[in-house]
Design an enzyme around this catalytic site. Sequence first.
Site, PDB file in Angstrom:
ATOM      1  N   SER C 274     -13.978 -21.383   5.248  1.00 52.43           N
ATOM      2  CA  SER C 274     -15.515 -21.346   4.812  1.00 52.43           C
ATOM      3  C   SER C 274     -15.682 -22.264   3.755  1.00 52.43           C
ATOM      4  CB  SER C 274     -15.576 -19.976   4.382  1.00 52.43           C
ATOM      5  OG  SER C 274     -16.713 -20.117   3.439  1.00 52.43           O
ATOM      6  N   LYS C 280     -11.394 -16.627   3.793  1.00 52.99           N
ATOM      7  CA  LYS C 280     -12.008 -16.571   5.266  1.00 52.99           C
ATOM      8  C   LYS C 280     -10.819 -16.942   6.396  1.00 52.99           C
ATOM      9  CE  LYS C 280     -15.902 -14.964   5.924  1.00 52.99           C
ATOM     10  NZ  LYS C 280     -16.891 -15.383   6.987  1.00 52.99           N
ATOM     11  N   ASN C 282     -11.915 -17.375   9.995  1.00 47.51           N
ATOM     12  CA  ASN C 282     -13.075 -17.233  10.716  1.00 47.51           C
ATOM     13  C   ASN C 282     -12.605 -17.602  12.381  1.00 47.51           C
ATOM     14  OD1 ASN C 282     -15.288 -16.464   9.236  1.00 47.51           O
ATOM     15  ND2 ASN C 282     -15.471 -18.449   8.404  1.00 47.51           N
ATOM     16  N   ARG C 313     -40.970 -36.945  46.299  1.00 48.97           N
ATOM     17  CA  ARG C 313     -40.440 -37.228  45.052  1.00 48.97           C
ATOM     18  C   ARG C 313     -41.348 -36.245  44.037  1.00 48.97           C
ATOM     19  NH1 ARG C 313     -39.714 -42.285  45.082  1.00 48.97           N
ATOM     20  NH2 ARG C 313     -37.720 -41.783  46.271  1.00 48.97           N
TER      21      ARG C 313
END
Lengths: 456, 456, 456, 456
Positions: C274, C280, C282, C313
């Site tokens: 982090s 952290k 994560n 088209r």
Amino acid sequence: MRLMESLATTETLAGIFSDESVLRAMLDFEIALARVQARLKIIPRAAARAIENAAQPDSFNPAVLAHAAQRAGTPAIPLVKALRESVQKEDPSAAGFVHWGATSQDVCDTALVLLLARAQAALESDLERLQLALRRVATKHRRTVMLGRTLLQPAPPVTFGLKAAGWCAAVRRGHARLGAAMNQALVLQLGGASGTLAALEKRGAEAGAALAKELKLGYPDAPWHSHRDRLAGVLCACGILAGTLGKMARDITLLMQPEIGEVSEAQEPGRGGSSSMPQKQNPAGCVVTTAAVAQVPALVASFLGGMVQEQERAAGAWQAEWSIVSRVVQATGLAVTAMAEIMENLLVDVARMRANIEATRGMVFAERIMVALSPKIGRVHAERILAEAIALGRAQNKNLEDVLAQMDEVNDHLDARTLRDMESPEQYLGAAQEFQDRLLSQGGKQAARGRKRRKD
Amino acid sequence: MRLMESLATTETLAGIFSDESVLRAMLDFEIALARVQARLKIIPRAAARAIENAAQPDSFNPAVLAHAAQRAGTPAIPLVKALRESVQKEDPSAAGFVHWGATSQDVCDTALVLLLARAQAALESDLERLQLALRRVATKHRRTVMLGRTLLQPAPPVTFGLKAAGWCAAVRRGHARLGAAMNQALVLQLGGASGTLAALEKRGAEAGAALAKELKLGYPDAPWHSHRDRLAGVLCACGILAGTLGKMARDITLLMQPEIGEVSEAQEPGRGGSSSMPQKQNPAGCVVTTAAVAQVPALVASFLGGMVQEQERAAGAWQAEWSIVSRVVQATGLAVTAMAEIMENLLVDVARMRANIEATRGMVFAERIMVALSPKIGRVHAERILAEAIALGRAQNKNLEDVLAQMDEVNDHLDARTLRDMESPEQYLGAAQEFQDRLLSQGGKQAARGRKRRKD
Amino acid sequence: MRLMESLATTETLAGIFSDESVLRAMLDFEIALARVQARLKIIPRAAARAIENAAQPDSFNPAVLAHAAQRAGTPAIPLVKALRESVQKEDPSAAGFVHWGATSQDVCDTALVLLLARAQAALESDLERLQLALRRVATKHRRTVMLGRTLLQPAPPVTFGLKAAGWCAAVRRGHARLGAAMNQALVLQLGGASGTLAALEKRGAEAGAALAKELKLGYPDAPWHSHRDRLAGVLCACGILAGTLGKMARDITLLMQPEIGEVSEAQEPGRGGSSSMPQKQNPAGCVVTTAAVAQVPALVASFLGGMVQEQERAAGAWQAEWSIVSRVVQATGLAVTAMAEIMENLLVDVARMRANIEATRGMVFAERIMVALSPKIGRVHAERILAEAIALGRAQNKNLEDVLAQMDEVNDHLDARTLRDMESPEQYLGAAQEFQDRLLSQGGKQAARGRKRRKD
Amino acid sequence: MRLMESLATTETLAGIFSDESVLRAMLDFEIALARVQARLKIIPRAAARAIENAAQPDSFNPAVLAHAAQRAGTPAIPLVKALRESVQKEDPSAAGFVHWGATSQDVCDTALVLLLARAQAALESDLERLQLALRRVATKHRRTVMLGRTLLQPAPPVTFGLKAAGWCAAVRRGHARLGAAMNQALVLQLGGASGTLAALEKRGAEAGAALAKELKLGYPDAPWHSHRDRLAGVLCACGILAGTLGKMARDITLLMQPEIGEVSEAQEPGRGGSSSMPQKQNPAGCVVTTAAVAQVPALVASFLGGMVQEQERAAGAWQAEWSIVSRVVQATGLAVTAMAEIMENLLVDVARMRANIEATRGMVFAERIMVALSPKIGRVHAERILAEAIALGRAQNKNLEDVLAQMDEVNDHLDARTLRDMESPEQYLGAAQEFQDRLLSQGGKQAARGRKRRKD
């Protein structure tokens, strides 16, 4: 409410978009049109009376009309035809004045708007209940500390009051957005065949203004038959509100995991159980909210994509709107209702909240210690020391403060007492309460205004 | 602007969302944060100077950062790390104060908001060009009659002025919606790790307010890290505006069919040709607009779906936003630019418009004749006569008026002269001009205000 | 890979859809077309050589082409023009044979298909890594018990092997779907101006077949210029695969919550940290996967909506495809890559899995006890007793077995030992291992076939 | 069929997803489960009989169940409860064996699959009608020339047969995709509480296989409660098919513009009229098709987004599926039905098709003349001459051949006769008929197989 749609509407909203209610709205348009035109001497007074007499929902068979609508490409054509036939029986001279100067889109769009006005009232009332409940929760838990969680990992503490205030303010903004969008959208559609009201000659705008007043709708600068942005605004507002409600439901669902166990929906008979597992305490209200919310964004996109409507009336995109609009409003309404009930009865486990902070053994305060150490020993050094301490703490199941207190480089700058204090959640809430107060203050004023307005 | 995205952005907007510009915005946040914190004596003045010196976009390799961003799950982490290393080299004591008290989301969200502010300016200028052009077209063609077309079938006439005024008013409403949504969304994000600014202790809100001012952004009631409704509002406003532009492009594409041939984009070298067909006069601008618009609704839905963001920071939904937001804004911007150019140079074939009305041989006035006959001979009878006359006219390639003039039941009530008059488009425009004036009047006031404001 | 898109592609895929690669694919089409036509004596051999010499990506400026593409509404027109000019300089007589008989859509569609073929190879290789890793995880954890979780509430145990096998089989089905869809879609587009190859007179189909062979693409029954279902099939296959990967990422993200802590992405420098919180860990890979996956469904919807292409088209819907297709493939590819890396390095905490079962204090076995009691004392009675016991257990923090063992009505039928056994996870896995084996067996065969095929 | 949904379903499909039919399917699951378990001696035979007797749709009040479903978060819980109570009254000892070993998702998912099987049969029959009609149209118009139209501008001619064959082949591919996806998806769901069938001890897979057989469904390798890719495959197949049908509806809507007037839906009472304009011949069937198709892509995206389902049962995403799936199938089915009826009765104006080619005054053959001139005078020169001639022809309302015949540079190489011949549509169809034959040949074989299979 049908089984297939039991997680996509509420009974109130299902009623508003039911056949009977749709018929009522379409006929209200035809009655009001005739009445106003009679008043303006565009059609005979007797014709208006005959139309009003004939335009009773009970006289029409919605299943037959729906079948014919599918052939005609719109419910308006069979309804007008049936109404004309009904008037014809009573007063042949009046039949020609049914739907005078109007076209299919006029009755369909205006009927939809009339239904939206009714739906708005239903949503409003639950939105107010919800905000009241949230305000109460936030106030009660102004000092209740709990883990912040980012990327579903523990972060420094927040208060449950701040979280609830954040929900509340987002709901309030969503409510305001919906109200503003509805205000723009609740306007009459009356344009006649091409949107010029040519069949009413020079009196089109006059008749339109009078009809809008009769139906208690706004009168726009011009018919909006092929510009659908006002309705799009309502759907977007629903979409944003639904997103907020979905976030709240997700938050609660996650907090209800027994491994976290910080809040819980109130359990009651018929709610939260399982067909196979006696011990279950399911987040039933959040599930319903989430299921409802999940249907909204794509429907909003359908509507936005369908704004590309050809010339004076689209060949398909317009005709798809009824189904889309009614579904968005119903699903959003279900989410509001479900969330209001959840919040009015939410159980909060304050002790567990604190326990979950403690279970991180001080790790979530690492940022705080870093901030304190950095100026003293340099960021790089501080980072290294904290990384070591965290690894050690994890390996040995020790509190971060205890590990740090053993490290000389830390000891020199922060004593054990200071370290312990740094891991007090109440001491590390920053501006939480200030933010909470700011979030709620505006709502308070609005809520007061809201209450006042209603008294008028 | 890359080849794969050449129909999904403009050069201006591609520049705004380019690596260099993104880096610039992120570094602007870090510089301003340091500067403000120095001013508030939260960090040393020298640290702020060192950070400002180091935070030059040229010092960073965006490709390396993008690679690291993919590993870290956010561009903020590698950028802050690189900035810290860069400061470290210059002034080690300052390195710890980089990004002080902030978190990844603070720099990412605020950078995005800064980019949106720049994008808004680009969109605004084309939106004003577009409305000016539309106003001019509408005014010029206030009396130009053309077929109304509903479900792509001929309907009673409208004026081209009314059509252009309808476009103009819808663009004006879309412009206003976008402006309002931007006003709400152009606010600072500064919350720190959990949204409480705990690392700034009691000075979080003070620092936030000062930083917002420094960056010329609004300061919201609280950090909005996990409530994304304000950004959602911007995307929805883009979605609605894109829908309006798509409708205009579709209208023009259809009117440009040579079998209709009523309007045409100006043809110029490199525009409207074909790689195989020398005769081609393609609606190239409308094609670009339509292609751009087609991408917007679904992206809006992605964003709305992504509002379900967990707790204090989402694990995925937030991280998906940059790509979605930048694409929506770029595609919408392309549509605005393309449409402005089309409208500034639109070729209108007034004679062909009238000829296309005449080619219906009066059939589009059937409603009018019905309205005139109904009170005299009854609606049912009138319907039958008109159906007969229309069938006969079609079979014999005759004008409706001529067929009707031969029918006794009509003759008794409407003579040939009256019938002929009833098929004059100018005589059957109802409130077209009144509606046009109403549509433009409001815009006029706004445009005037717009011009005034700009002078200040 | 740009910063704005760093969570929306991989470096490999960004390379495949880069300007250089796009140019290469378009020029490959033009070269092969000329070569084949020379072989069939449709154009002079010298012309083909001159075209081949001129068609070097380095000779073209992609930024200039992108700018011109936006004006022309397609990159093909400026590219063909530039190529023609380039050939003109070298061999004027050859210039006219550039792009002979072809039209813009031929080169754009076929180039896209060529890029898809390259992208498929990239995806395939990660899909195989992923399945190998999942198979390994599943086999290793065939007997590892863990809580089932339904509505995020504890349910009777499953094995982690079964969960991984379920992921693996879903990936395998997704892989197979993508392969089948690619097989259908990797076909040449060559239709000329209107799709009849009229400019090649009677030799259109012959030239088409030869060109397909030259480019190693399939040759479809007819040009598919305005029928986009084969490409839609590829996007849908990506959408379904992305959904499966998103489910896996969500599962892991949830299991990584420290309060649950059963699995973890491997942490390494630059991943999972982090910018503000040192502690952290994560779920960075899952976040990237989730962010990538979140962008896919709506883009698939854009493509499906864009299948409504006019006549020979489309005027807009076709032109929007490049951006949509390339984004879907890139986002899906990022999810595959990220998930393969996660699964190759997944950390599994077997002890924690068991501990989490035990932490429910036997409550998740309530179903089992109910099933055992019901036949003896009747379902209604059993339900009541279990409800009581669960409430009591919760209130007193006791194990369900212990509470039940105290209740006479239970005691009469199930003794303490039996009750204790009933709360053994290993004894309550039903068909878990049988299902796992079935899930993996098919994949095993396919994987074997896959390996064989590759050896050929 | 309700008014709000009259353009979103058919009567047949509305019946299949009606309350009665949903109840029937859920009860069929419960009956079959009991019957099979009795056969396997898992529950008493008498219990199965009692369950079968009680499980009559008429005994249940769908409105009450829907209300309770909204509280419980699933219709399964109230239905099982009601069924148990009903059995309890008749045979108390049997009540405990209701839903034995199963969970809510088992009955909901399997019921949905049973409804899909019925829906598939309905769609199949209309898909076959549609292909038969298209094949007939294509064969009849194998030589009918008409303008090609690209970007809604005239292009060299095609045949109407080729266009119809292109539609037909795309429908055939869509049909095949849907069939394959249905084959994969029409499998039993039976997993019990966590997907291991633990309550059935070692007999789970055996019971599952027997139940699948009893319900005439496939038996998958394992329960698919949280892997929704097979259902996603069905929705994607619907989405692709809907896209094809939408393209056909758009083509016809455009060709029906009176200024083009090449084809027309058959007009009949109640279809194609207007509530205000007697002359209207609206493309009512195409409008219905387009409106239906417009709703599908976004719902597909909702489903794909909802594949991210947590662990062993999702908290919201699963519960949203019934509404989404039933809407996609119904809207797709409506489009198939509407298009089949259109194609069976399509009116084709062959003369108008030719006249529209002629109205371009040879301009659409410019490519052909360019191809002929280029080798003679060089591409650059030829381009310039053709540009001049086209401009002159347009200015003077002359045919391209006539202008060119006056130009010496052309005269030298192409005489007047050759030029005239070059503007014959029949002479410039390239591989049109070859492509048509290829497109239809495969379908022919399939259709033959289809017919055979049905006879068995």
